[in-house]
Design a protein around this motif. Structure first.
Motif, mmCIF file in Angstrom:
data_model
loop_
_atom_site.group_PDB
_atom_site.id
_atom_site.type_symbol
_atom_site.label_atom_id
_atom_site.label_comp_id
_atom_site.label_asym_id
_atom_site.label_seq_id
_atom_site.Cartn_x
_atom_site.Cartn_y
_atom_site.Cartn_z
ATOM 1 N N LEU A 14 0.929 -1.157 -0.163
ATOM 2 C CA LEU A 14 0.076 -0.051 0.105
ATOM 3 C C LEU A 14 0.861 1.519 -0.021
ATOM 4 O O LEU A 14 0.686 2.245 -0.778
ATOM 5 C CB LEU A 14 -0.873 0.031 1.252
ATOM 6 C CG LEU A 14 -1.753 1.336 1.358
ATOM 7 C CD1 LEU A 14 -2.844 1.204 0.091
ATOM 8 C CD2 LEU A 14 -2.571 1.145 2.702
ATOM 9 N N ILE A 17 2.464 1.752 -3.715
ATOM 10 C CA ILE A 17 1.327 2.368 -4.371
ATOM 11 C C ILE A 17 1.210 3.754 -4.112
ATOM 12 O O ILE A 17 1.214 4.573 -5.044
ATOM 13 C CB ILE A 17 0.113 1.335 -4.376
ATOM 14 C CG1 ILE A 17 0.279 0.058 -5.000
ATOM 15 C CG2 ILE A 17 -1.012 2.155 -5.092
ATOM 16 C CD1 ILE A 17 -0.723 -0.942 -5.044
ATOM 17 N N GLN A 18 0.958 4.090 -3.095
ATOM 18 C CA GLN A 18 0.827 5.395 -2.712
ATOM 19 C C GLN A 18 2.001 6.302 -3.091
ATOM 20 O O GLN A 18 1.648 7.684 -3.506
ATOM 21 C CB GLN A 18 0.474 5.700 -1.154
ATOM 22 C CG GLN A 18 -0.863 5.016 -0.892
ATOM 23 C CD GLN A 18 -1.160 5.150 0.893
ATOM 24 O OE1 GLN A 18 -0.151 5.249 1.583
ATOM 25 N NE2 GLN A 18 -2.425 4.997 0.961
ATOM 26 N N GLU A 60 -5.183 4.018 -7.907
ATOM 27 C CA GLU A 60 -6.371 4.453 -6.902
ATOM 28 C C GLU A 60 -7.237 3.151 -6.616
ATOM 29 O O GLU A 60 -7.613 2.927 -5.638
ATOM 30 C CB GLU A 60 -6.910 5.712 -7.169
ATOM 31 C CG GLU A 60 -5.799 6.875 -7.110
ATOM 32 C CD GLU A 60 -6.522 8.133 -6.844
ATOM 33 O OE1 GLU A 60 -5.686 8.841 -6.106
ATOM 34 O OE2 GLU A 60 -7.777 8.167 -6.875
ATOM 35 N N GLU A 63 -5.405 0.759 -4.715
ATOM 36 C CA GLU A 63 -5.111 1.296 -3.511
ATOM 37 C C GLU A 63 -6.125 1.096 -2.410
ATOM 38 O O GLU A 63 -6.202 0.726 -1.239
ATOM 39 C CB GLU A 63 -4.823 2.686 -3.542
ATOM 40 C CG GLU A 63 -4.681 3.364 -1.863
ATOM 41 C CD GLU A 63 -4.942 4.735 -2.233
ATOM 42 O OE1 GLU A 63 -4.240 5.537 -1.218
ATOM 43 O OE2 GLU A 63 -5.399 5.278 -3.102
ATOM 44 N N SER A 80 -10.474 6.033 1.526
ATOM 45 C CA SER A 80 -10.418 5.984 0.070
ATOM 46 C C SER A 80 -11.241 7.218 -0.647
ATOM 47 O O SER A 80 -10.886 7.510 -1.541
ATOM 48 C CB SER A 80 -11.203 4.717 -0.054
ATOM 49 O OG SER A 80 -11.231 4.549 -1.505
#
Length: 231
Positions: A14, A17-18, A60, A63, A80
């Motif tokens: 996570l 990815i962010q 996203e 995510e 989210s």
């Protein structure tokens, strides 16, 4: 134990990815800063913009899936949603951007150019580069609204013009303030003639009917103030 390990793996993925999402947003902002104000941006910009925004949406979505899988994902719907609202800026929005206004100018010898209308800029300043490239100067030209005979002052604020096109024409005769007035006319020289200011070959230019002084239109600023009449 395996649950804790899986949760750590999800948190690490996570985080990665962010980081990529953040970098992708930076790239989109840089692209917009470079091309978004251009009325007709290159196709390469549109393609790269679409690729980056598509990539951002995919990241996203991934995510959100990881947030749902996370053991600490109780607040994930709100988190989210926060990311979704932040990403609203990156939705394809090029057509909704305010388009800059352009003024089309018809120049002598069937040439054309377009200049962006900027508040506080004079018509002289807006056309300076285009005129210089074509060896034209405002002092020997008149500018008109559209294709009409309504003259415009060169020093008018370009943003105050209520038109989309203007026409620039070379004046056949133009006055140059002198102690003894010159009588300049536009002329094409078919014999071997040189400009009396820059000493270069002269084909099309101006000539004083009184004293015979000959020069290119680009050399008008260097014309002597006094007309030396030939007796």
């Amino acid at each position: 134990m395996s649950t804790d390990s899986d949760d750590m793996d999800i948190q690490q993925e996570l985080k990665n990815i962010q980081n990529v999402i953040s970098l992708t947003r930076v790239n989109i902002e840089a692209l917009n800063a470079k091309f978004a104000d251009i009325q007709h941006p290159p196709a390469m910009y549109l393609k790269e913009y679409e690729d980056l925004t598509s990539k951002l949406h995919e990241l996203e979505a991934k995510e959100r899936r990881l947030l749902d899988q996370s053991s600490n994902g109780r607040d994930s719907p709100e988190l989210s949603e926060s990311y979704r609202s932040k990403n609203e800026y990156y939705k394809p929005h090029y057509d909704s951007l305010p388009r800059p206004k352009f003024l089309r100018a018809h120049l002598p010898n069937q040439q054309r150019t377009s200049v962006q209308v900027r508040e506080g800029q004079t018509l002289r300043e807006a056309l300076a580069k285009a005129m210089k490239l074509r060896n034209l100067i405002c002092e020997v030209c008149c500018v008109y609204l559209g294709d009409s005979n309504t003259p415009i002052n060169w020093d008018i604020d370009i943003s105050s013009l209520d038109c989309e096109e203007i026409t620039v024409k070379i004046i056949d005769k133009f006055p140059i303030p002198t102690s003894i007035s010159h009588n300049f006319v536009r002329k094409t020289f078919f014999s071997l003639v040189f400009c009396e200011y820059c000493r270069r070959l002269l084909f099309q230019g101006f000539c004083c009917r009184t004293c015979g002084y000959k020069f290119h239109q680009r050399c008008a600023a260097g014309v002597p103030l006094h007309c030396q009449q030939v007796l």
